[in-house]
Design a protein around this motif. Structure first.
Motif, PDB file in Angstrom:
ATOM      1  N   LYS A 237       9.454  10.611   3.143  1.00  0.00           N
ATOM      2  CA  LYS A 237       8.952   9.262   3.807  1.00  0.00           C
ATOM      3  C   LYS A 237       9.814   8.314   3.341  1.00  0.00           C
ATOM      4  O   LYS A 237      10.121   7.303   3.889  1.00  0.00           O
ATOM      5  CB  LYS A 237       7.722   9.074   3.724  1.00  0.00           C
ATOM      6  CG  LYS A 237       6.753  10.171   4.273  1.00  0.00           C
ATOM      7  CD  LYS A 237       5.373  10.021   3.878  1.00  0.00           C
ATOM      8  CE  LYS A 237       4.534  11.245   4.294  1.00  0.00           C
ATOM      9  NZ  LYS A 237       3.217  11.173   3.233  1.00  0.00           N
ATOM     10  N   LYS A 238      10.107   7.997   1.863  1.00  0.00           N
ATOM     11  CA  LYS A 238      10.794   6.841   1.322  1.00  0.00           C
ATOM     12  C   LYS A 238      11.893   7.469   0.455  1.00  0.00           C
ATOM     13  O   LYS A 238      11.971   8.530  -0.064  1.00  0.00           O
ATOM     14  CB  LYS A 238       9.900   6.182   0.454  1.00  0.00           C
ATOM     15  CG  LYS A 238       8.658   5.841   1.273  1.00  0.00           C
ATOM     16  CD  LYS A 238       7.738   4.906   0.146  1.00  0.00           C
ATOM     17  CE  LYS A 238       6.459   4.734   0.863  1.00  0.00           C
ATOM     18  NZ  LYS A 238       5.249   4.375  -0.007  1.00  0.00           N
TER      19      LYS A 238
ATOM     20  N   ALA B 233       0.783  -1.374   0.328  1.00  0.00           N
ATOM     21  CA  ALA B 233       0.148  -0.145   0.016  1.00  0.00           C
ATOM     22  C   ALA B 233       0.711   1.281   0.044  1.00  0.00           C
ATOM     23  O   ALA B 233       2.078   1.374   0.482  1.00  0.00           O
ATOM     24  CB  ALA B 233      -0.938  -0.020   1.235  1.00  0.00           C
ATOM     25  N   GLU B 234       0.261   2.468  -0.488  1.00  0.00           N
ATOM     26  CA  GLU B 234       1.144   3.654  -0.484  1.00  0.00           C
ATOM     27  C   GLU B 234       1.673   4.120   0.711  1.00  0.00           C
ATOM     28  O   GLU B 234       2.785   4.534   0.832  1.00  0.00           O
ATOM     29  CB  GLU B 234       0.054   4.622  -1.025  1.00  0.00           C
ATOM     30  CG  GLU B 234       0.445   5.960  -0.848  1.00  0.00           C
ATOM     31  CD  GLU B 234       1.509   6.464  -2.119  1.00  0.00           C
ATOM     32  OE1 GLU B 234       1.337   5.927  -3.088  1.00  0.00           O
ATOM     33  OE2 GLU B 234       2.275   7.492  -1.803  1.00  0.00           O
ATOM     34  N   GLU B 235       0.793   3.879   1.855  1.00  0.00           N
ATOM     35  CA  GLU B 235       1.474   4.291   3.203  1.00  0.00           C
ATOM     36  C   GLU B 235       2.454   3.485   3.714  1.00  0.00           C
ATOM     37  O   GLU B 235       2.995   3.625   4.521  1.00  0.00           O
ATOM     38  CB  GLU B 235       0.242   4.558   4.200  1.00  0.00           C
ATOM     39  CG  GLU B 235      -0.268   3.045   4.437  1.00  0.00           C
ATOM     40  CD  GLU B 235      -1.694   2.986   3.416  1.00  0.00           C
ATOM     41  OE1 GLU B 235      -1.662   3.428   2.431  1.00  0.00           O
ATOM     42  OE2 GLU B 235      -2.405   1.877   3.975  1.00  0.00           O
ATOM     43  N   GLU B 236       2.735   2.182   3.092  1.00  0.00           N
ATOM     44  CA  GLU B 236       3.743   1.226   3.550  1.00  0.00           C
ATOM     45  C   GLU B 236       5.111   1.732   2.662  1.00  0.00           C
ATOM     46  O   GLU B 236       5.177   2.370   1.835  1.00  0.00           O
ATOM     47  CB  GLU B 236       3.408  -0.183   3.440  1.00  0.00           C
ATOM     48  CG  GLU B 236       2.296  -0.468   4.183  1.00  0.00           C
ATOM     49  CD  GLU B 236       1.689  -2.083   3.883  1.00  0.00           C
ATOM     50  OE1 GLU B 236       1.757  -2.846   4.764  1.00  0.00           O
ATOM     51  OE2 GLU B 236       1.768  -2.315   2.962  1.00  0.00           O
TER      52      GLU B 236
END
Lengths: 136, 166
Positions: B66-67, A102-105
């Protein structure tokens, strides 16, 4: 004699722990193959489908890809040709890394290269974890 | 030599200690392309320092993103910050050599390579200016400088992914 065996066992356990923590520092958080199977639905890996799929659909093929590893011995250029350019990042630009889930992962499939820059194994890695230890 | 148990394997064993040997320790760490290995062969200490700084650059960029992704702002951040901290902690000449060698990865698409090289160039030119003015910037100041460059659209970004910003 018993004391020697105990000392030997403690030594072996310490060595395993040191090796495991060194692996964690270098590699960051990695899911085991059973964790990957539990986390995402299991679907057969298909190169053409993977290339077109989004991160959520790629995740479903992750367990089979890790298990079969049809890219063992291939270069990162070969992987790029087969699966397209990667969107994730692991250590250096040369490691193929595809976001999954998922996007939030932050999970990504990473093609770990050996000393000759050929694919050795494929792992599911948490993006961004390898370098964080430097700032602790 | 006949006293060694492996005397019948002298030739292949001794062969291992040829020109390949000097960068064996670095060779054990995968991820370096052939050009980087050649460079590291010439200066191992600076090379190890340079690649440890690449990890630091990634960690610094994680404060903003975040990434760690490819072709987006986080990618530009890693290249910009890495070039800046290498120039500051080692020197600009060696930083430029490492950054150029790093882009010699076979098969990397031209637009991706051009993006990385452009962002490296911007950082190296800033380092050259700092050197002339004898300015030493902290890591936080370099991050702020990156953010300003991003706002002023001075960096090359191939993919816009605002959802990756913190």
């Amino acid at each position: 004699m018993t004391r020697s065996i105990k000392l030997l066992l403690v030594g072996v356990i310490c060595m395993i722990a040191a090796f495991a923590s060194a692996q964690k520092i270098l590699r960051g958080n990695i899911l085991s193959s059973s964790e990957v199977e539990k986390k995402w639905a299991h679907r057969a890996f298909d190169e053409a489908k993977f290339k077109k799929a989004n991160a959520a659909d790629r995740a479903k093929m992750a367990a089979d890809l890790i298990k079969r590893n049809p890219y063992k011995g291939k270069t990162s250029a070969d992987v790029r040709n087969s699966l397209g350019s990667w969107d994730g990042f692991y250590h250096f630009d040369i490691f193929p890394a595809y976001l999954i889930g998922a996007e939030e992962e932050s999970w990504q499939l990473v093609f770990i290269l050996d000393r000759h820059n050929k694919v050795d194994q494929i792992v599911v890695h948490e993006n961004g974890t390898p370098a964080n230890w430097l700032n602790r | 030599m006949a006293t060694f148990t492996c005397h019948n394997r002298c030739e292949p064993l001794c062969e291992a200690w040829t020109e390949e040997q000097p960068y064996t320790l670095l060779d054990l760490y995968p991820g370096l392309n052939d050009e980087e290995k050649k460079l590291c062969n010439a200066d191992k200490t600076k090379c190890v320092q340079a690649y440890l700084l690449s990890w630091e650059a990634e960690a610094l960029c994680h404060k903003l993103y975040k990434k760690s992704l490819t072709d987006d702002e986080s990618d530009a951040c890693r290249h910009y910050i890495w070039a800046r901290v290498m120039s500051a902690d080692i020197n600009s000449e060696f930083a430029e050599k490492v950054l150029t060698a790093h882009e010699a990865e076979p098969g990397e698409p031209k637009d991706q390579r051009d993006m990385d090289l452009a962002n490296n160039r911007l950082a190296l030119s800033r380092s050259a200016t700092d050197k002339v003015k004898k300015i030493s910037k902290s890591r936080d100041e370099i991050i702020e400088e990156f953010k300003k460059s991003l706002k002023d659209k001075e960096l090359v970004i191939l993919k816009d992914k605002p959802s990756n910003r913190r």
